[in-house]
Design a protein around this motif. Structure first.
Motif, PDB file in Angstrom:
ATOM      1  N   LYS A   1       0.774  -1.167   0.045  1.00 14.44           N
ATOM      2  CA  LYS A   1      -0.005   0.221   0.138  1.00 14.44           C
ATOM      3  C   LYS A   1       1.138   1.306  -0.059  1.00 14.44           C
ATOM      4  O   LYS A   1       0.582   2.333  -0.556  1.00 14.44           O
ATOM      5  N   VAL A   2       2.114   1.089   0.675  1.00 13.14           N
ATOM      6  CA  VAL A   2       2.924   2.228   0.764  1.00 13.14           C
ATOM      7  C   VAL A   2       3.410   2.577  -0.791  1.00 13.14           C
ATOM      8  O   VAL A   2       3.318   3.747  -1.481  1.00 13.14           O
ATOM      9  N   LEU A   3       3.826   1.455  -1.397  1.00 14.44           N
ATOM     10  CA  LEU A   3       4.047   1.700  -2.927  1.00 14.44           C
ATOM     11  C   LEU A   3       2.844   2.059  -3.782  1.00 14.44           C
ATOM     12  O   LEU A   3       3.304   3.057  -4.579  1.00 14.44           O
ATOM     13  N   GLU A   4       1.961   1.562  -3.591  1.00 10.86           N
ATOM     14  CA  GLU A   4       0.752   2.188  -4.137  1.00 10.86           C
ATOM     15  C   GLU A   4       0.468   3.784  -4.165  1.00 10.86           C
ATOM     16  O   GLU A   4       0.211   4.466  -4.765  1.00 10.86           O
TER      17      GLU A   4
ATOM     18  N   GLU B   1      -4.164  12.347   1.204  1.00  5.11           N
ATOM     19  CA  GLU B   1      -5.128  11.853   0.398  1.00  5.11           C
ATOM     20  C   GLU B   1      -4.917  10.403   0.028  1.00  5.11           C
ATOM     21  O   GLU B   1      -5.757   9.708  -0.063  1.00  5.11           O
ATOM     22  N   ALA B   2      -3.720  10.041  -0.535  1.00  2.00           N
ATOM     23  CA  ALA B   2      -3.159   8.942  -0.840  1.00  2.00           C
ATOM     24  C   ALA B   2      -3.420   7.834   0.290  1.00  2.00           C
ATOM     25  O   ALA B   2      -3.792   6.907   0.170  1.00  2.00           O
TER      26      ALA B   2
ATOM     27  N   HIS C   1      -6.198   3.537   2.999  1.00  3.14           N
ATOM     28  CA  HIS C   1      -6.271   2.923   4.458  1.00  3.14           C
ATOM     29  C   HIS C   1      -5.126   2.486   5.078  1.00  3.14           C
ATOM     30  O   HIS C   1      -5.057   1.594   5.786  1.00  3.14           O
ATOM     31  N   ILE C   2      -4.203   3.366   5.013  1.00  4.59           N
ATOM     32  CA  ILE C   2      -2.958   3.236   5.668  1.00  4.59           C
ATOM     33  C   ILE C   2      -2.816   4.599   6.617  1.00  4.59           C
ATOM     34  O   ILE C   2      -3.098   5.422   6.110  1.00  4.59           O
ATOM     35  N   SER C   3      -1.929   4.315   7.454  1.00  5.24           N
ATOM     36  CA  SER C   3      -1.463   5.426   8.463  1.00  5.24           C
ATOM     37  C   SER C   3      -0.255   6.368   7.712  1.00  5.24           C
ATOM     38  O   SER C   3       0.462   5.897   7.087  1.00  5.24           O
ATOM     39  N   ARG C   4      -0.353   7.417   7.801  1.00  2.00           N
ATOM     40  CA  ARG C   4       0.647   8.534   7.362  1.00  2.00           C
ATOM     41  C   ARG C   4       2.025   7.849   8.025  1.00  2.00           C
ATOM     42  O   ARG C   4       2.967   8.070   7.328  1.00  2.00           O
TER      43      ARG C   4
END
Length: 150
Positions: free
Chosen positions: A21-24, A39-40, A45-48
């Motif tokens: 998800k970080v990569l996405e 926004e990303a 649905h991941i944390s900053r």
């Protein structure tokens, strides 16, 4: 003492979901589909904090890099001869150096961008990155661009 950094190649199913998800999120930002990190990460649905923790440590591996141009970004100390050492490692690994840009050092650290061409004689890119990352005075190494030769 500098912590040793290693590089691994994993099948996608072995990579934790948060890293994918970080990569996405990075792709969404780079493509302009998301204007901000916030926004990303909300969309995925991941944390900053997860994004910031892993953003510099995950990037896609490309099976065949031959015939491509890679842009590397390094954070390097402002030390006599360090640029020469970096360029020697790249040359020793058989990559063709196309461009070099070093920003003026700030607080003793400079950003260095090097464009390289991957040739049939170029050694493994992971080895190249590992050697650069292990060089004293180099704080960060990342691939920031990839383009196919025309």
């Amino acid at each position: 003492m500098k912590e040793e950094t290693g590089y691994y190649v994993l099948k996608k199913q072995a990579v934790p979901d948060v890293l994918l998800k970080v990569l996405e999120a990075k792709k969404l930002i780079d493509s302009g589909k998301c204007k901000t990190i916030n926004e990303a990460v909300e969309r995925l649905h991941i944390s900053r904090s997860s994004f910031y923790k892993y953003k510099d440590d995950i990037y896609e591996f490309h099976d065949s890099l031959q015939g491509t141009t890679l842009t590397l970004n390094l954070q390097v100390d402002d030390e006599l001869g360090l640029l020469s050492d970096v360029l020697k490692i790249i040359a020793d690994c058989g990559a063709n150096i196309l461009t070099i840009h070093q920003a003026i050092p700030y607080n003793g650290v400079a950003s260095l961008s090097v464009g390289i061409q991957v040739l049939p004689t170029t050694k493994d890119i992971a080895e190249l990155l590992g050697r650069l990352d292990g060089l004293g005075g180099v704080h960060k190494v990342q691939i920031i661009g990839r383009s196919a030769e025309l």
